[in-house]
Design an enzyme around this catalytic site. Structure first.
Site, PDB file in Angstrom:
ATOM      1  N   GLU A   1     110.720 119.833  76.544  1.00  0.00           N
ATOM      2  CA  GLU A   1     110.929 120.713  75.396  1.00  0.00           C
ATOM      3  C   GLU A   1     109.636 121.488  75.218  1.00  0.00           C
ATOM      4  O   GLU A   1     108.606 120.889  74.912  1.00  0.00           O
ATOM      5  CB  GLU A   1     111.208 119.906  74.131  1.00  0.00           C
ATOM      6  CG  GLU A   1     112.550 119.235  74.127  1.00  0.00           C
ATOM      7  CD  GLU A   1     112.756 118.375  72.885  1.00  0.00           C
ATOM      8  OE1 GLU A   1     111.827 118.255  72.076  1.00  0.00           O
ATOM      9  OE2 GLU A   1     113.845 117.832  72.753  1.00  0.00           O
TER      10      GLU A   1
ATOM     11  N   CYS B   1     107.716 124.096  66.387  1.00  0.00           N
ATOM     12  CA  CYS B   1     108.402 124.601  67.583  1.00  0.00           C
ATOM     13  C   CYS B   1     109.577 125.499  67.192  1.00  0.00           C
ATOM     14  O   CYS B   1     109.991 126.345  67.964  1.00  0.00           O
ATOM     15  CB  CYS B   1     108.886 123.433  68.429  1.00  0.00           C
ATOM     16  SG  CYS B   1     109.790 122.208  67.483  1.00  0.00           S
TER      17      CYS B   1
END
Ligand code: NAP
Length: 647
Positions: free
Chosen positions: A257, A296
């Site tokens: 990720e 994020c």
């Protein structure tokens, strides 16, 4: 200003059943707000091969002796245990420059993932030590599946030391796989504080979790074909680790990720006076400044109709101008610091790179003031806004992630253009659309969905209940923006069962009247069905049961719900076609009052066969049955066969 305070601690690793202090000098970690030395973190002297072996043998063996529900229950207990001690983590999290609201996401959001995964596991998986994969087709003598001699290595980014760790260990532990957690060195002290409590709780078997504070040394050289790596961090580091020779040679699963240039799109139909305009400005400003933009999921690209770019720029700047920066311990401070001076330097370098291609509208320098006497500017960065006039030709704002309160405005011509610009981010965690126009939302969502892990639509109706653009969502099993498309629920005066297939809209919904469940209901249903199970009929046995009292049959609850949502007169609904994904969530006792809500979730148009008198389609309805406290008692999908208008 900077000083080595007496509180500087050596962050220890937890390996092979012991707390381990680095044999080397380690890395100095400073308080994000004051610049004071607060921790020294290092992993020198750790035997990484031994750590992995200990996890596989000790932790793995112990975990797999537990059933899946026992593992899930341990997670739930652990969540409660950590919540009771949350203030310790908040105190430590303040050292990272986070406000209390920022820390909430990391600490309580992280602990929430333990509850979510625990609940999913207990609801959807069997209470065995193993899972039988798929339908019972007998391909081999033992058609069971059980992981063996396996360890998962979790490498986390600095920005969510608690959440990043907990959201990864939860599914690992449910699966019976021990975890080796390696938080980012700069915020490892917070992860270590939490692991200290996890170990002290005694709720997980020894070896189920180990912690490495500091660099990862030769850890990757000792991974085997059976192990798994999950990584969160920058794309550069991720690519480097993914191409490690041992990972390639042994085909070790590597989940990554990484950077995400998330976008937020303002619909063309939204005017300055619409509530969606203000909601949009508020959300963009919130996403830019919460956790000082070190998220994020933060909005990096603000995609706006070209005729409103000026209005949006002005409104956004006015809002960002009001953001008070400083020591999060001071009342009134809305934005704290980046994690450390090195992060500030990294953000500044990326801002300079963006400035070569985009116009800087505000921020990007050290001309700001801080609230709080103790706050020094070393790790603070101001809200910074760019304008990119030609986002189709300019690649920089689609590829450079300045991991701080930095975002770029981009004008678009029409919805296709907005979709194209969004896709230049090459795949994002999340995208959002602000519009009150269902058709516009549908067009943009369908165009952008393939490029996003999650998309949500926000308008005046759902904004109050929405989880927001950047909330981490551990599960989207039922509800939330990923289910039923985040589409608005449409309430109409006509009962949906009176509508033809063609006229029903996705999101169309009906909330029924209520019904109080009585003892007579239970007795009648038991006699009708012949189901006299003790939990419904034996007062004493029911008191000893997991419900502690007599409860209604689950099948009665769904029958009663049908009685409430079905429109009985002849109409376009031709037949009940089936029921799927049924879960009873909470028991329904005598005196409880239930209510149902059905929503059109999916429509499947069926080709008309020659022998069929009427063209038809299948409508899948999302059904929620709740009690008087608003708790869901049953969730399922009902399928109906509905006549089509045409032909
Ligand atoms: P980073 O510099 O890429 O580091 C990520 C992790 O990798 C850290 O734990 C780091 O440890 C570790 N690492 C670096 N080199 C390694 C090596 N040779 N072997 C093993 N581990 C190694 O990222 P960051 O600065 O911590 O985090 C910010 C980035 O994370 C941003 O780009 C952000 O977008 C991304 N992020 C993405 C998500 C998502 O879900 N997609 C979530 C959060 C953050 P050390 O600290 O010891 O170097």
């Amino acid at each position: 200003m900077k000083s080595a305070t007496k509180t500087a601690i050596k962050t220890k690793s937890y390996i092979c059943g012991e707390w381990f202090e680095s044999a080397g000098p380690g890395t100095e970690i400073r308080h994000a707000v004051t610049g004071d030395l607060i921790a020294i973190t290092g992993s020198e002297g750790i035997d990484f091969a031994k750590v992995l072996d200990y996890g596989r043998r000790q932790g793995g063996t112990a975990l797999r002796e537990m059933t899946i529900h026992e593992r899930a229950n341990a997670l739930k207990q652990l969540g409660k245990y950590l919540l009771e001690r949350k203030e310790t983590f908040y105190t430590m999290s303040a050292c990272t420059g986070a406000t209390r609201a920022d820390s909430w996401v990391d600490i309580e959001g992280g602990i929430g993932t333990l509850f979510s995964y625990s609940s999913v596991a207990r609801r959807e998986l069997t209470d065995e030590t193993f899972i039988v994969e798929g339908a019972p087709e007998r391909l081999a003598a033992n058609n069971t599946f059980e992981p063996t001699h396996l360890v998962s290595v979790h490498i986390n980014a600095f920005n969510f030391p608690c959440w990043g760790m907990l959201e990864k260990i939860a599914p690992s532990l449910v699966a019976g796989v021990p975890a080796v957690v390696k938080p980012a060195t700069d915020s490892a002290y917070l992860a270590a504080a939490m692991v200290k409590e996890i170990v002290a709780s005694g709720l997980l078997p020894e070896g189920a979790i180990q912690l490495i504070c500091g660099r990862a040394g030769d850890l990757f050289d000792h991974l085997t074909e059976q192990d798994v790596v999950t990584f969160t961090g920058s794309a550069d580091t991720g690519q480097r680790l993914r191409s490690h020779p041992n990972i390639i040679r042994k085909s070790i699963p590597f989940n990554m990720e990484a950077d995400s240039l998330n976008c937020c799109i303002l619909g063309q139909t939204v005017s300055r006076d619409d509530p969606e305009f203000d909601l949009f400005i508020k959300e963009v400003a919130r996403e830019m400044t919460s956790k000082a933009g070190q998220k994020c999921t933060a909005i990096r690209r603000i995609i706006v109709p070209q005729d409103k770019i000026q209005t949006v720029a002005e409104a956004l700047q006015a809002r960002l101008d009001k953001v008070v920066m400083g020591d999060p311990g001071e009342a009134g401070v809305k934005m704290g610091a980046l994690l450390c001076a090195a992060q500030k330097a990294a953000v500044d370098a990326n801002v300079k790179a963006l400035a070569e291609h985009c116009k800087l509208l505000m921020g990007g320098d050290d001309n700001f003031t801080l609230m709080g006497e103790k706050a020094v500017k070393d790790a603070f960065y101001p809200p910074t806004l760019f304008l990119c006039d030609n986002p189709r030709e300019t690649i920089a704002p689609h590829t450079i992630e300045a991991f701080g309160p930095v975002s770029t405005l981009m004008p678009y011509r029409d919805p296709d253009d907005a979709i194209h610009i969004a896709s230049l981010g090459k795949g994002s965690l999340v995208g959002s659309v602000f519009t009150h126009d269902g058709r516009e939302a549908a067009k943009i969502i369908l165009g952008c969905a393939a490029y996003h892990g999650r998309m949500l639509v926000i308008d005046r109706d759902c904004a109050g209940e929405s989880t927001g653009h950047g909330s981490p969502l551990p599960t989207l099993v039922h509800g939330g923006p990923g289910r039923a498309g985040g589409a608005k629920r449409v309430h109409t005066d006509v009962h949906p069962f009176k509508k033809y297939f063609d006229d029903l809209q996705i999101g169309e919904s009906l909330t029924t009247h209520r019904r109080t469940v009585t003892e007579a209901d239970i007795v009648n249903f038991g006699c009708l069905s012949g189901d006299h199970f003790y939990a419904h009929f034996d007062e004493l046995a029911a008191q000893d049961s997991l419900f502690g009292k007599r409860v209604a049959h689950g099948y009665f609850v769904i029958s009663a719900a049908a009685g409430m949502f079905v429109e009985p007169s002849p109409g376009p609904v031709l037949a009940n076609y089936g029921l799927e994904n049924l879960r009873f969530i909470e028991p329904v006792g005598i005196g409880d009052t239930i209510q149902a809500k059905i929503t059109v979730k999916q429509k499947i148009r069926k080709a008309r066969r020659e022998d069929e008198p009427q063209a038809r389609g299948v409508v899948i309805w999302d059904v929620e049955v709740s009690n008087q406290n608003g708790e869901k008692v049953a969730l399922y999908d009902v399928l109906t066969l509905v006549a089509r208008r045409e032909d």
